[in-house]
Design a protein around this motif. Structure first.
Motif, short mmCIF file in Angstrom:
data_model
loop_
_atom_site.label_atom_id
_atom_site.label_comp_id
_atom_site.label_asym_id
_atom_site.label_seq_id
_atom_site.Cartn_x
_atom_site.Cartn_y
_atom_site.Cartn_z
N VAL A 121 0.85 -1.18 -0.15
CA VAL A 121 -0.09 0.01 0.10
C VAL A 121 0.77 1.07 -0.09
N SER A 125 4.73 -0.17 -1.79
CA SER A 125 4.56 -1.06 -2.92
C SER A 125 5.97 -0.95 -3.65
N CYS A 144 -1.15 -4.40 -5.21
CA CYS A 144 -0.60 -2.92 -4.65
C CYS A 144 -1.78 -2.24 -4.85
N ARG A 145 -2.21 -1.46 -3.72
CA ARG A 145 -3.34 -0.55 -3.78
C ARG A 145 -2.53 0.89 -3.48
N SER A 146 -3.24 1.79 -4.40
CA SER A 146 -2.63 3.27 -4.36
C SER A 146 -1.10 3.34 -4.08
N ILE A 166 -4.52 -1.69 -7.79
CA ILE A 166 -5.75 -1.21 -7.55
C ILE A 166 -5.60 0.29 -7.19
N PHE A 202 -9.15 4.87 0.03
CA PHE A 202 -10.55 4.16 -0.28
C PHE A 202 -11.53 4.11 1.11
N GLY A 211 -12.05 -3.50 -3.36
CA GLY A 211 -10.55 -3.70 -3.60
C GLY A 211 -10.21 -4.93 -2.74
N ALA A 215 -8.61 -8.30 -4.67
CA ALA A 215 -7.09 -8.81 -4.28
C ALA A 215 -7.28 -10.37 -3.83
#
Length: 238
Positions: A121, A125, A144-146, A166, A202, A211, A215
């Motif tokens: 995150v 990441s 990976c988110r954001s 994501i 999010f 999300g 995932a």
């Protein structure tokens, strides 16, 4: 190491030693788990966040995956980082910590049979990608988110692990960054998912749930044994 068992689910507070230093984490292994997802954090508070615990719960409940939420910084380093932000931008340093954690999983009798996935995150990441490059035969999937993928640079062009990015639909700068990253990653098993109406954190209703759903499906597919993948593809072709 503290153990707690509930309905055959193993829960442990674990310590990964790096010489005189110690990293603390929360390990949960459901029965018959086929893979483990490491939530890589670059600040001590992240391990205790409700968002991270919620996502880890989804992975365990929906897909039966084991999870490890771990701080890549010691408590002392985190105090320094809150003042200077020195460690959170040093992705090579964070990646070396994540590699140590990954090696520890393969030395631990409880987790050594599990294929590893990384969940990164924001700035963590970058560390996720570098660690995956260092352990290509070990890491089976990345989400990976954001993610601040610009921190990785040209190393993205060597990433082979199946990668899901994501991003929130209202996070324009990160969308552009992740689109560039997707173009650089050479593997065919890659995807960018943009969640409409979601911001960088999010925090909007339903955003984190969506999300988490994406995932969990990604990790389940790429961390599953080969036979299960073949059965899944056969069922889709019928």
């Amino acid at each position: 190491m503290n153990d707690k068992q509930s309905w055959n689910v193993l829960e442990q507070i674990v310590t990964v030693e790096l010489g005189l230093l110690r990293l603390k984490g929360e390990l949960v292994v459901p029965p018959d788990a086929e893979g483990i997802v490491v939530f890589a954090h670059c600040s001590g508070s992240s391990r205790y966040s409700t968002r991270n615990h919620y996502l880890a719960h989804l992975l365990r409940q929906q897909q039966g995956l084991a999870t490890l939420l771990i701080n890549l910084l010691t408590e002392e380093e985190d105090v320094i980082d809150q003042r200077t932000q020195h460690f959170r931008y040093d992705i090579n340093f964070l990646a070396s910590r994540l590699i140590t954690v990954t090696d520890w999983l393969f030395e631990n009798p409880i987790t050594r049979h599990l294929k590893v996935g990384y969940f990164g995150v924001n700035r963590s990441s970058g560390a996720v990608f570098l660690a995956a490059l260092a352990r290509p035969m070990t890491v089976g999937a990345i989400v990976c988110r954001s993610g601040y993928t610009d921190l990785v640079g040209e190393s993205l062009s060597y990433v082979q692990a199946p990668t899901l990015l994501i991003v929130g639909g209202n996070d324009c700068a990160i969308i552009a960054m992740n689109e560039d990253a997707l173009a650089q990653i050479p593997t065919q098993n890659k995807q960018l998912e943009i969640i409409p109406g979601a911001s960088h954190q999010f925090s909007e209703p339903g955003a984190m749930e969506e999300g988490g759903r994406l995932a969990s499906q990604w990790f389940k597919y790429y961390l599953a044994p080969i036979k299960e993948k073949e059965l899944h593809l056969h069922a889709m072709s019928l």
